[in-house]
Design a protein around this motif. Structure first.
Motif, PDB file in Angstrom:
ATOM      1  N   LEU A   1      67.452  20.428  30.690  1.00 16.48           N
ATOM      2  CA  LEU A   1      66.484  20.263  31.784  1.00 16.48           C
ATOM      3  C   LEU A   1      67.034  20.814  33.097  1.00 16.48           C
ATOM      4  N   GLU A   2      68.316  20.545  33.356  1.00 16.61           N
ATOM      5  CA  GLU A   2      68.915  21.046  34.589  1.00 16.61           C
ATOM      6  C   GLU A   2      68.924  22.573  34.615  1.00 16.61           C
ATOM      7  N   GLU A   3      69.132  23.209  33.457  1.00 13.25           N
ATOM      8  CA  GLU A   3      69.081  24.676  33.392  1.00 13.25           C
ATOM      9  C   GLU A   3      67.678  25.186  33.724  1.00 13.25           C
ATOM     10  N   LYS A   4      66.675  24.511  33.215  1.00 17.91           N
ATOM     11  CA  LYS A   4      65.304  24.927  33.504  1.00 17.91           C
ATOM     12  C   LYS A   4      64.969  24.713  34.974  1.00 17.91           C
ATOM     13  N   ILE A   5      65.474  23.631  35.549  1.00 16.78           N
ATOM     14  CA  ILE A   5      65.254  23.388  36.981  1.00 16.78           C
ATOM     15  C   ILE A   5      65.930  24.486  37.795  1.00 16.78           C
ATOM     16  N   SER A   6      67.168  24.837  37.411  1.00 24.21           N
ATOM     17  CA  SER A   6      67.891  25.913  38.113  1.00 24.21           C
ATOM     18  C   SER A   6      67.128  27.220  38.027  1.00 24.21           C
ATOM     19  N   ALA A   7      66.539  27.494  36.854  1.00 18.76           N
ATOM     20  CA  ALA A   7      65.762  28.726  36.695  1.00 18.76           C
ATOM     21  C   ALA A   7      64.546  28.707  37.612  1.00 18.76           C
ATOM     22  N   LEU A   8      63.913  27.571  37.738  1.00 14.55           N
ATOM     23  CA  LEU A   8      62.761  27.456  38.637  1.00 14.55           C
ATOM     24  C   LEU A   8      63.165  27.655  40.090  1.00 14.55           C
ATOM     25  N   GLU A   9      64.294  27.068  40.467  1.00 18.95           N
ATOM     26  CA  GLU A   9      64.752  27.178  41.848  1.00 18.95           C
ATOM     27  C   GLU A   9      65.211  28.595  42.178  1.00 18.95           C
ATOM     28  N   ALA A  10      65.742  29.288  41.179  1.00 20.98           N
ATOM     29  CA  ALA A  10      66.235  30.648  41.411  1.00 20.98           C
ATOM     30  C   ALA A  10      65.088  31.641  41.615  1.00 20.98           C
ATOM     31  N   PHE A  11      63.985  31.397  40.957  1.00 19.58           N
ATOM     32  CA  PHE A  11      62.845  32.301  41.060  1.00 19.58           C
ATOM     33  C   PHE A  11      61.588  31.494  41.389  1.00 19.58           C
ATOM     34  N   PRO A  12      61.492  31.025  42.632  1.00 17.16           N
ATOM     35  CA  PRO A  12      60.346  30.193  42.978  1.00 17.16           C
ATOM     36  C   PRO A  12      59.039  30.989  42.934  1.00 17.16           C
ATOM     37  N   THR A  13      58.048  30.379  42.407  1.00  8.23           N
ATOM     38  CA  THR A  13      56.714  30.970  42.372  1.00  8.23           C
ATOM     39  C   THR A  13      55.727  29.900  42.798  1.00  8.23           C
ATOM     40  N   GLU A  14      54.553  30.338  43.088  1.00  3.99           N
ATOM     41  CA  GLU A  14      53.545  29.363  43.461  1.00  3.99           C
ATOM     42  C   GLU A  14      53.069  28.587  42.253  1.00  3.99           C
ATOM     43  N   GLU A  15      53.147  29.204  41.087  1.00  6.76           N
ATOM     44  CA  GLU A  15      52.706  28.541  39.872  1.00  6.76           C
ATOM     45  C   GLU A  15      53.924  28.208  39.029  1.00  6.76           C
ATOM     46  N   ALA A  16      54.259  26.943  38.966  1.00  7.15           N
ATOM     47  CA  ALA A  16      55.404  26.508  38.186  1.00  7.15           C
ATOM     48  C   ALA A  16      55.004  26.124  36.780  1.00  7.15           C
ATOM     49  N   ALA A  17      53.739  26.300  36.429  1.00  7.33           N
ATOM     50  CA  ALA A  17      53.250  25.894  35.122  1.00  7.33           C
ATOM     51  C   ALA A  17      53.766  26.791  34.007  1.00  7.33           C
ATOM     52  N   GLU A  18      54.447  27.893  34.313  1.00 10.91           N
ATOM     53  CA  GLU A  18      54.933  28.801  33.291  1.00 10.91           C
ATOM     54  C   GLU A  18      56.149  28.270  32.549  1.00 10.91           C
ATOM     55  N   VAL A  19      56.821  27.255  33.068  1.00 11.89           N
ATOM     56  CA  VAL A  19      58.009  26.720  32.433  1.00 11.89           C
ATOM     57  C   VAL A  19      57.584  25.814  31.288  1.00 11.89           C
ATOM     58  N   ASP A  20      58.196  26.009  30.114  1.00 13.62           N
ATOM     59  CA  ASP A  20      57.841  25.256  28.917  1.00 13.62           C
ATOM     60  C   ASP A  20      58.852  24.133  28.676  1.00 13.62           C
ATOM     61  N   PHE A  21      58.403  22.900  28.800  1.00 12.82           N
ATOM     62  CA  PHE A  21      59.253  21.745  28.569  1.00 12.82           C
ATOM     63  C   PHE A  21      58.969  21.097  27.214  1.00 12.82           C
ATOM     64  N   THR A  22      58.197  21.701  26.378  1.00 17.45           N
ATOM     65  CA  THR A  22      57.799  21.065  25.122  1.00 17.45           C
ATOM     66  C   THR A  22      58.945  20.903  24.140  1.00 17.45           C
ATOM     67  N   ASP A  23      59.987  21.723  24.247  1.00 12.48           N
ATOM     68  CA  ASP A  23      61.085  21.602  23.296  1.00 12.48           C
ATOM     69  C   ASP A  23      62.096  20.526  23.694  1.00 12.48           C
ATOM     70  N   ILE A  24      61.876  19.874  24.808  1.00  8.93           N
ATOM     71  CA  ILE A  24      62.801  18.846  25.266  1.00  8.93           C
ATOM     72  C   ILE A  24      62.057  17.512  25.296  1.00  8.93           C
ATOM     73  N   ALA A  25      62.555  16.581  24.514  1.00 11.65           N
ATOM     74  CA  ALA A  25      61.947  15.250  24.476  1.00 11.65           C
ATOM     75  C   ALA A  25      62.903  14.264  25.123  1.00 11.65           C
ATOM     76  N   ILE A  26      62.423  13.620  26.147  1.00 13.50           N
ATOM     77  CA  ILE A  26      63.241  12.621  26.827  1.00 13.50           C
ATOM     78  C   ILE A  26      62.497  11.305  26.715  1.00 13.50           C
ATOM     79  N   GLY A  27      63.223  10.280  26.389  1.00 10.10           N
ATOM     80  CA  GLY A  27      62.596   8.967  26.309  1.00 10.10           C
ATOM     81  C   GLY A  27      63.143   8.193  25.132  1.00 10.10           C
ATOM     82  N   ILE A  28      62.644   7.005  24.972  1.00 10.52           N
ATOM     83  CA  ILE A  28      63.144   6.169  23.892  1.00 10.52           C
ATOM     84  C   ILE A  28      62.203   6.155  22.701  1.00 10.52           C
ATOM     85  N   ASP A  29      61.064   6.856  22.782  1.00  6.52           N
ATOM     86  CA  ASP A  29      60.120   6.866  21.673  1.00  6.52           C
ATOM     87  C   ASP A  29      60.714   7.486  20.419  1.00  6.52           C
TER      88      ASP A  29
END
Length: 176
Positions: free
Chosen positions: A26-54
């Motif tokens: 997650l931190e790598e994806k955040i760094s990627a977002l911060e390195a290349f800021p865009t108005e639309e951040a919806a392009e980042v895919d978080f589906t392969d990372i599951a966080i939680g106790i479920d």
């Protein structure tokens, strides 16, 4: 089959390692977002990372065995003052590394897992000895006093081992 405390600790460590890997991704994806800021951040895919106790099955905890009555710990006999010995701990990592936030009581600077590790490894499963040692170390005002106490009462400890390093870093949170 009930799991031993060592097996449970190993499972918990593996779960922590898996969570750390997820956090790192997650931190790598955040760094990627911060390195290349865009108005639309919806392009980042978080589906392969599951966080939680479920997705984690609860680990059944075994019923604790009743603790035997602790045997009284004899007071150490006073030792005559010996000649000062050259301090060979000066170059050890726990003497040089920064211990973290200072605490008023060593107990408050020791996590539950570290306490189990210290009691199981350094104090040979003797909680009373651990408890008495922490109380004695809390009463000291300098790290040199603590090192002398440990050398006198625990001569078999390898002062260069990882376990002693972690223990001494907890002591340094109080004694500096």
């Amino acid at each position: 089959m009930e799991k031993s405390q060592t097996e449970l600790l190993q499972e918990f460590r593996e779960e922590v390692a898996a969570l750390k890997e997820r956090i790192s991704a997650l931190e790598e994806k955040i760094s990627a977002l911060e390195a290349f800021p865009t108005e639309e951040a919806a392009e980042v895919d978080f589906t392969d990372i599951a966080i939680g106790i479920d997705d984690v099955e609860p680990v059944p905890m075994p019923e604790p065995e009743p603790l035997p009555e602790p045997e009284p710990v004899p007071e150490p006999e006073p030792v005559a003052q010996a000649e000062p010995v050259a301090d060979d701990t000066i170059g050890l990592p726990w003497r040089k590394d920064k211990p973290g936030l200072q605490v008023k009581n060593i107990r408050s600077g020791i996590s539950l897992l570290d306490r189990a590790l210290f009691i199981g490894t350094l104090f040979k499963e003797d909680f009373a000895l651990y408890d008495k040692t922490i109380a004695e170390l809390n009463g000291m005002s300098t790290l040199d006093q603590a090192v002398s106490y440990i050398r006198e009462h625990f001569p078999a400890w390898n002062l260069k081992s990882d376990v002693v390093y972690h223990f001494m870093m907890c002591v340094r949170k109080k004694l500096g």
